[in-house]
Design a protein around this motif. Structure first.
Motif, PDB file in Angstrom:
ATOM      1  N   GLU A 199       0.026  10.641 -15.586  1.00  0.00           N
ATOM      2  CA  GLU A 199       0.478   9.422 -14.919  1.00  0.00           C
ATOM      3  C   GLU A 199       0.112   8.174 -15.717  1.00  0.00           C
ATOM      4  O   GLU A 199      -1.014   8.011 -16.178  1.00  0.00           O
ATOM      5  CB  GLU A 199      -0.147   9.335 -13.532  1.00  0.00           C
ATOM      6  CG  GLU A 199       0.356   8.188 -12.698  1.00  0.00           C
ATOM      7  CD  GLU A 199      -0.115   8.260 -11.257  1.00  0.00           C
ATOM      8  OE1 GLU A 199      -0.275   7.196 -10.645  1.00  0.00           O
ATOM      9  OE2 GLU A 199      -0.309   9.384 -10.755  1.00  0.00           O
ATOM     10  N   ASN A 203       5.399  10.400 -13.168  1.00  0.00           N
ATOM     11  CA  ASN A 203       5.001   8.988 -13.131  1.00  0.00           C
ATOM     12  C   ASN A 203       4.645   8.449 -14.508  1.00  0.00           C
ATOM     13  O   ASN A 203       3.737   7.633 -14.660  1.00  0.00           O
ATOM     14  CB  ASN A 203       3.827   8.773 -12.166  1.00  0.00           C
ATOM     15  CG  ASN A 203       4.269   8.739 -10.719  1.00  0.00           C
ATOM     16  OD1 ASN A 203       5.223   8.038 -10.357  1.00  0.00           O
ATOM     17  ND2 ASN A 203       3.596   9.497  -9.867  1.00  0.00           N
ATOM     18  N   PRO A 221      -0.090   1.019 -10.323  1.00  0.00           N
ATOM     19  CA  PRO A 221       0.465   1.216  -8.983  1.00  0.00           C
ATOM     20  C   PRO A 221      -0.342   2.232  -8.184  1.00  0.00           C
ATOM     21  O   PRO A 221      -0.821   3.226  -8.729  1.00  0.00           O
ATOM     22  CB  PRO A 221       1.886   1.749  -9.256  1.00  0.00           C
ATOM     23  CG  PRO A 221       2.194   1.350 -10.653  1.00  0.00           C
ATOM     24  CD  PRO A 221       0.885   1.357 -11.376  1.00  0.00           C
ATOM     25  N   GLU A 222      -0.490   1.965  -6.910  1.00  0.00           N
ATOM     26  CA  GLU A 222      -1.115   2.930  -6.008  1.00  0.00           C
ATOM     27  C   GLU A 222       0.001   3.625  -5.242  1.00  0.00           C
ATOM     28  O   GLU A 222       0.690   3.009  -4.443  1.00  0.00           O
ATOM     29  CB  GLU A 222      -2.078   2.233  -5.041  1.00  0.00           C
ATOM     30  CG  GLU A 222      -3.316   1.677  -5.724  1.00  0.00           C
ATOM     31  CD  GLU A 222      -4.331   1.152  -4.726  1.00  0.00           C
ATOM     32  OE1 GLU A 222      -4.176   1.458  -3.519  1.00  0.00           O
ATOM     33  OE2 GLU A 222      -5.259   0.442  -5.147  1.00  0.00           O
ATOM     34  N   HIS A 223       0.172   4.908  -5.511  1.00  0.00           N
ATOM     35  CA  HIS A 223       1.292   5.643  -4.935  1.00  0.00           C
ATOM     36  C   HIS A 223       0.933   6.262  -3.591  1.00  0.00           C
ATOM     37  O   HIS A 223      -0.233   6.573  -3.320  1.00  0.00           O
ATOM     38  CB  HIS A 223       1.759   6.744  -5.900  1.00  0.00           C
ATOM     39  CG  HIS A 223       2.144   6.229  -7.244  1.00  0.00           C
ATOM     40  ND1 HIS A 223       3.214   5.387  -7.435  1.00  0.00           N
ATOM     41  CD2 HIS A 223       1.591   6.414  -8.471  1.00  0.00           C
ATOM     42  CE1 HIS A 223       3.315   5.086  -8.725  1.00  0.00           C
ATOM     43  NE2 HIS A 223       2.343   5.701  -9.372  1.00  0.00           N
ATOM     44  N   GLU A 224       1.947   6.427  -2.780  1.00  0.00           N
ATOM     45  CA  GLU A 224       1.761   7.124  -1.513  1.00  0.00           C
ATOM     46  C   GLU A 224       1.423   8.588  -1.778  1.00  0.00           C
ATOM     47  O   GLU A 224       1.732   9.132  -2.834  1.00  0.00           O
ATOM     48  CB  GLU A 224       3.051   7.065  -0.680  1.00  0.00           C
ATOM     49  CG  GLU A 224       3.496   5.678  -0.307  1.00  0.00           C
ATOM     50  CD  GLU A 224       4.805   5.705   0.466  1.00  0.00           C
ATOM     51  OE1 GLU A 224       5.184   6.796   0.957  1.00  0.00           O
ATOM     52  OE2 GLU A 224       5.452   4.651   0.573  1.00  0.00           O
TER      53      GLU A 224
END
Length: 207
Positions: A110, A140, A195-198
Motif C-alpha cells: 500500500e 492501493n 489515506p485512512e481506508h475503511e
C-alpha cells in the motif's frame, strides 16, 4: 535515499525485458532514486495453492524468493515489474511469483509507486501490460504512467534499443516514478497523512 525494485520476470537475465528495465533504472538513478534488480531465474516457480497459511504467518508456505522479498519490502518506495509477452500475457513464472507475493504481503504494498513494462516481438503487449497492472490497482498502490503504454519491441536487446519510441517511453516512465516517489516523501515531510481506508467489505455474488 529512495529506492526502487526492478523485478525481471524473463528467463533471459539480460534480454529485452532487462533492456527495458535498465533504461528505467538508469533514469531513476539520474533522478536520485537508487535501484536494485531481482532476477527470478530459470527454475520453475511454484504457484499459489490457496492454503492461506500466509494469512496467519505473513509468509508464503513455499520458502523461496517470495519470502526473501517479503522480508525487505519496506525498504522500497517503488516497484517496477518487467515481463516478456507470452501468448498476449506475462510469463507464467512471473505471474506465479506475483500471485504469491501480493497475496502474502498484506498491506505492505500500500502506498508504493508501481509500474510494469513488457517486451514483445510484435503483438500482445497491451494485454500483458494490463494483466500486470491489476496487481497494483487491487493493492492501493499508485501507478506511474508514461507517454505511451510501457512496451518495447524486438527479438534481441540489440533490436530493442532500436525501438526509439519504446526506449523513450522507458525514460519518461523513470522520470515520472522518481517524481512521484519524491512527491510522496515531500508530502510526508510536510505532514500530509496517508489515506485512512475503511475496513474492507467482502461480498460474494452468490447469496
Amino acid at each position: 535515499m529512495s529506492k526502487a525494485l526492478m523485478i525481471n520476470g524473463s528467463p533471459h537475465e539480460f534480454g529485452c525485458t532487462y533492456t527495458a528495465l535498465k533504461e528505467v533504472a538508469d533514469t531513476l538513478e539520474k533522478n536520485g532514486v537508487e535501484t536494485e534488480f531481482l532476477y527470478l531465474g530459470m527454475k520453475p516457480v511454484a504457484g499459489c495453492i490457496a492454503c492461506r497459511s500466509c494469512v496467519k504467518t505473513g509468509r508464503c508456505v513455499f520458502d523461496d524468493q517470495v519470502n526473501e522479498l517479503l522480508d525487505k519490502l519496506d525498504k522500497y518506495q517503488g516497484i517496477v515489474v518487467g515481463s516478456p509477452v507470452y501468448f498476449a500475457g506475462p510469463s507464467g513464472q512471473l505471474c506465479a511469483f506475483l500471485d504469491r507475493l501480493f497475496f502474502s504481503s498484506g498491506d505492505k504494498m500500500e502506498g508504493k509507486i508501481a509500474a510494469s513494462v513488457v517486451s514483445c516481438r510484435r503483438g500482445g503487449a497491451s494485454a500483458a501490460f494490463d494483466r500486470l497492472n491489476k496487481y497494483f490497482t487491487i493493492s492501493n498502490m499508485h501507478i506511474a504512467g508514461s507517454q505511451y503504454w510501457n512496451q518495447i519491441h524486438g527479438n534481441s536487446p540489440e533490436q530493442a534499443v532500436q525501438d526509439l519510441e519504446g526506449m523513450q517511453t522507458m525514460r519518461t516512465l523513470g522520470q515520472n516514478i522518481a517524481w512521484l516517489i519524491k512527491s510522496v516523501e515531500a508530502g510526508k515531510a510536510a505532514g500530509v497523512a496517508a489515506p485512512e481506508h475503511e475496513k474492507p467489505i467482502k461480498t460474494n455474488f452468490v447469496r
